[in-house]
Design a protein around this motif. Structure first.
Motif, PDB file in Angstrom:
ATOM      1  N   VAL A  76      51.329  -9.933 -23.356  1.00  7.61           N
ATOM      2  CA  VAL A  76      50.387  -9.122 -22.596  1.00  7.61           C
ATOM      3  C   VAL A  76      50.279  -9.679 -21.182  1.00  7.61           C
ATOM      4  O   VAL A  76      50.016 -10.877 -21.008  1.00  7.61           O
ATOM      5  CB  VAL A  76      48.986  -9.111 -23.250  1.00  7.61           C
ATOM      6  N   ALA A  77      50.481  -8.841 -20.176  1.00  3.76           N
ATOM      7  CA  ALA A  77      50.302  -9.260 -18.787  1.00  3.76           C
ATOM      8  C   ALA A  77      48.883  -8.940 -18.343  1.00  3.76           C
ATOM      9  O   ALA A  77      48.419  -7.806 -18.505  1.00  3.76           O
ATOM     10  CB  ALA A  77      51.304  -8.556 -17.877  1.00  3.76           C
ATOM     11  N   ALA A  78      48.190  -9.926 -17.799  1.00  3.18           N
ATOM     12  CA  ALA A  78      46.855  -9.740 -17.233  1.00  3.18           C
ATOM     13  C   ALA A  78      47.016  -9.672 -15.720  1.00  3.18           C
ATOM     14  O   ALA A  78      47.119 -10.696 -15.044  1.00  3.18           O
ATOM     15  CB  ALA A  78      45.936 -10.892 -17.631  1.00  3.18           C
ATOM     16  N   VAL A  79      47.076  -8.456 -15.178  1.00  3.79           N
ATOM     17  CA  VAL A  79      47.416  -8.254 -13.767  1.00  3.79           C
ATOM     18  C   VAL A  79      46.125  -8.204 -12.957  1.00  3.79           C
ATOM     19  O   VAL A  79      45.489  -7.160 -12.816  1.00  3.79           O
ATOM     20  CB  VAL A  79      48.245  -6.963 -13.574  1.00  3.79           C
ATOM     21  N   ASN A  80      45.728  -9.343 -12.421  1.00  8.16           N
ATOM     22  CA  ASN A  80      44.442  -9.485 -11.746  1.00  8.16           C
ATOM     23  C   ASN A  80      44.460  -9.031 -10.295  1.00  8.16           C
ATOM     24  O   ASN A  80      43.423  -8.794  -9.691  1.00  8.16           O
ATOM     25  CB  ASN A  80      43.991 -10.942 -11.795  1.00  8.16           C
ATOM     26  N   GLY A  81      45.661  -8.897  -9.702  1.00  6.38           N
ATOM     27  CA  GLY A  81      45.771  -8.515  -8.301  1.00  6.38           C
ATOM     28  C   GLY A  81      47.163  -7.974  -8.037  1.00  6.38           C
ATOM     29  O   GLY A  81      47.811  -7.449  -8.940  1.00  6.38           O
ATOM     30  N   LEU A  96      41.443 -10.859 -17.598  1.00  2.61           N
ATOM     31  CA  LEU A  96      41.930 -11.903 -18.496  1.00  2.61           C
ATOM     32  C   LEU A  96      41.264 -11.825 -19.866  1.00  2.61           C
ATOM     33  O   LEU A  96      41.953 -11.900 -20.892  1.00  2.61           O
ATOM     34  CB  LEU A  96      41.739 -13.284 -17.870  1.00  2.61           C
ATOM     35  N   PRO A  97      39.920 -11.661 -19.952  1.00  3.31           N
ATOM     36  CA  PRO A  97      39.317 -11.518 -21.282  1.00  3.31           C
ATOM     37  C   PRO A  97      39.897 -10.340 -22.065  1.00  3.31           C
ATOM     38  O   PRO A  97      40.154 -10.457 -23.273  1.00  3.31           O
ATOM     39  CB  PRO A  97      37.830 -11.305 -20.977  1.00  3.31           C
ATOM     40  N   ALA A  98      40.111  -9.200 -21.401  1.00  2.00           N
ATOM     41  CA  ALA A  98      40.655  -8.035 -22.101  1.00  2.00           C
ATOM     42  C   ALA A  98      42.062  -8.306 -22.596  1.00  2.00           C
ATOM     43  O   ALA A  98      42.432  -7.916 -23.722  1.00  2.00           O
ATOM     44  CB  ALA A  98      40.643  -6.815 -21.184  1.00  2.00           C
ATOM     45  N   ALA A  99      42.869  -8.975 -21.770  1.00  2.48           N
ATOM     46  CA  ALA A  99      44.233  -9.301 -22.177  1.00  2.48           C
ATOM     47  C   ALA A  99      44.233 -10.288 -23.341  1.00  2.48           C
ATOM     48  O   ALA A  99      45.015 -10.152 -24.291  1.00  2.48           O
ATOM     49  CB  ALA A  99      45.009  -9.876 -20.992  1.00  2.48           C
TER      50      ALA A  99
END
Length: 262
Positions: free
Chosen positions: A103-108, A191-194
């Motif tokens: 899972v990629a957590a794409v923060n920006g 990040l929490p969702a990922a």
């Protein structure tokens, strides 16, 4: 392990966080080598049942460290773009072959090879403030990090061509509309969702997940007859697993199954 990549393992989930926030997690040689080796390590770790790939700071990853790259071009010490075969190809291949969900957590912003990293993952959770940019043409380069293979399969040939040739940024919402990301959330939830999604997957039938990924990848470049043969082979293998027996018994007993990964 180098501090350019942070690694956290807990509850069956390994979170790998790109950690060069001062440069929007641009990919230096050190970071590429560390990420390549870490991905291989978690791929082979039986305790890790799902993986999260994240970025520290304001951006996910803006791709190649162009300052470092410019210095290398000036020095002439290495063949131009040897990093593709040394780093990007094995990173993309390891992500694609990972026998567990990623899972990629794409923060920006995810640009260039940074975008390519996310495309090679199985799921992408993006912040509302995130964006994607295939910046290769802007520096007179072709595609790398697996983008030529992953992107058309995610959004279709026409959209992939436009994104690559025009090299214009798209918003997280636009990415969601074209199926490039699975969900868009508030920035503090990325990040929490990922990790929540990864934890859910880690508790699932990971052997079956690996077989499903293998089946889809094989069928993408095969004819129907070959794909059907591979389905038969993989189903026979999965039908012999403890997970399959346990889950069928749990279904009959109206109980929740427990998966052990084999």
């Amino acid at each position: 392990m180098s501090d350019v990549l942070l690694i956290d393992r807990r509850d069956g989930v390994a979170t790998l966080t790109l950690n060069r926030p001062e440069s929007m997690n641009s990919l230096s040689v050190e970071l590429k080598e560390t990420l390549r080796d870490a991905l291989r390590d978690v791929s082979n770790d039986p305790v890790v049942r799902a993986v999260v790939l994240a970025g520290n700071g304001r951006g996910f990853c803006v791709g190649q460290d162009l300052r470092e790259h410019a210095a290398q071009l000036e020095s002439g010490d290495a063949p131009p773009l040897s990093t593709v075969t040394e780093h990007y190809n094995p990173i993309a291949q390891t992500l694609a072959d990972m026998p567990k969900p990623v899972v990629a957590a794409v923060n920006g912003m995810a640009a260039g090879a940074g975008a390519g990293l996310t495309f090679a993952c199985d799921f992408r959770i993006a912040a509302k403030t995130a964006g994607f940019l295939l910046a290769f043409a802007n520096v007179a380069l072709s595609l790398d990090s697996g983008v030529s293979w992953t992107l058309p399969r995610l959004v279709g040939s026409a959209r992939a061509t436009a994104l690559a040739l025009l090299a214009e940024p798209i918003t997280a919402e636009a990415a969601l509309d074209m199926g490039l990301v699975n969900a868009v959330v508030e920035p503090d939830r990325v990040l929490p969702a990922a990790q929540e999604l990864a934890a859910r997957l880690a508790a699932g039938p990971t052997a079956a997940y690996a077989a499903i990924k293998q089946s889809l990848a094989f069928a993408a470049t095969s004819d129907l007859q070959s794909a059907l043969a591979m389905e038969g082979e993989l189903q026979a293998r999965m039908g012999a697993t403890q997970d399959h027996r346990n889950s069928v018994a749990a279904f009959v007993a109206k109980q929740k199954p427990t998966f052990v990964g084999h």
